[in-house]
Design an enzyme around this catalytic site. Structure first.
Site, PDB file in Angstrom:
ATOM      1  N   TYR A  69       0.500  12.250  -2.003  1.00  0.00           N
ATOM      2  CA  TYR A  69      -0.245  12.044  -0.764  1.00  0.00           C
ATOM      3  C   TYR A  69       0.621  12.197   0.476  1.00  0.00           C
ATOM      4  CZ  TYR A  69      -3.588  10.084  -4.022  1.00  0.00           C
ATOM      5  OH  TYR A  69      -4.438   9.916  -5.073  1.00  0.00           O
ATOM      6  N   LEU A 104       0.828  -1.203   0.000  1.00  0.00           N
ATOM      7  CA  LEU A 104       0.000   0.000   0.000  1.00  0.00           C
ATOM      8  C   LEU A 104       0.861   1.251   0.000  1.00  0.00           C
ATOM      9  CD1 LEU A 104      -2.905   1.144   0.269  1.00  0.00           C
ATOM     10  CD2 LEU A 104      -2.576   1.038   2.745  1.00  0.00           C
ATOM     11  N   ARG A 164       2.391   1.887  -3.407  1.00  0.00           N
ATOM     12  CA  ARG A 164       1.418   2.345  -4.397  1.00  0.00           C
ATOM     13  C   ARG A 164       0.995   3.783  -4.152  1.00  0.00           C
ATOM     14  NH1 ARG A 164      -3.650  -0.659  -3.735  1.00  0.00           N
ATOM     15  NH2 ARG A 164      -4.350   1.134  -2.579  1.00  0.00           N
ATOM     16  N   GLU A 165       0.700   4.132  -2.903  1.00  0.00           N
ATOM     17  CA  GLU A 165       0.133   5.442  -2.609  1.00  0.00           C
ATOM     18  C   GLU A 165       1.156   6.555  -2.472  1.00  0.00           C
ATOM     19  OE1 GLU A 165      -3.017   6.008  -2.910  1.00  0.00           O
ATOM     20  OE2 GLU A 165      -3.583   3.906  -3.064  1.00  0.00           O
ATOM     21  N   MET A 166       2.383   6.229  -2.149  1.00  0.00           N
ATOM     22  CA  MET A 166       3.374   7.268  -1.889  1.00  0.00           C
ATOM     23  C   MET A 166       4.228   7.601  -3.110  1.00  0.00           C
ATOM     24  SD  MET A 166       2.544   8.271   1.049  1.00  0.00           S
ATOM     25  CE  MET A 166       3.885   9.392   1.390  1.00  0.00           C
TER      26      MET A 166
END
Length: 110
Positions: A23, A13, A16-18
């Protein structure tokens, strides 16, 4: 996430998100039918050059209904998120409201 997989799933996670600095991670509480549980969220980085700023709800809905990237459509991501929230018992009225508005604009039904 199953307790035995938390570390591996959080690593995936995070990757993927960073990516790209879009974000900022934030620990918060999620309100579920089982009670309040801690969760990590990824909120928009207001200093990122691609941050659009505050938009009118109609602009947000139009963008969610039509935007698409290499990972798929924004509306599919939104619909899947709302479905997963339902499955987890997370009570998130604003997310579900956006889902309904995007479905109306896109003509996509459940």
């Amino acid at each position: 996430i199953d307790g035995s997989n938390v570390e591996a799933e959080l690593d995936l996670l995070w990757m993927r998100e960073m990516i790209g600095g879009h974000y900022v991670p934030l620990w918060t509480d999620a309100y579920t039918t089982a009670g309040v549980v801690p969760c990590i969220t990824f909120v928009i980085n207001h200093t990122h050059r691609q941050y659009a700023g505050r938009l009118e709800k109609t602009q947000i809905v139009r963008r969610l209904a039509t935007a698409e990237g290499r990972m798929g459509t924004n509306r599919s991501y939104l619909f899947n998120t709302a479905q997963q929230l339902d499955a987890l018992g997370v009570l998130d009225g604003p997310m579900h409201e956006l889902e309904q508005l995007v479905r109306e604009v896109s003509g996509e039904t459940e």
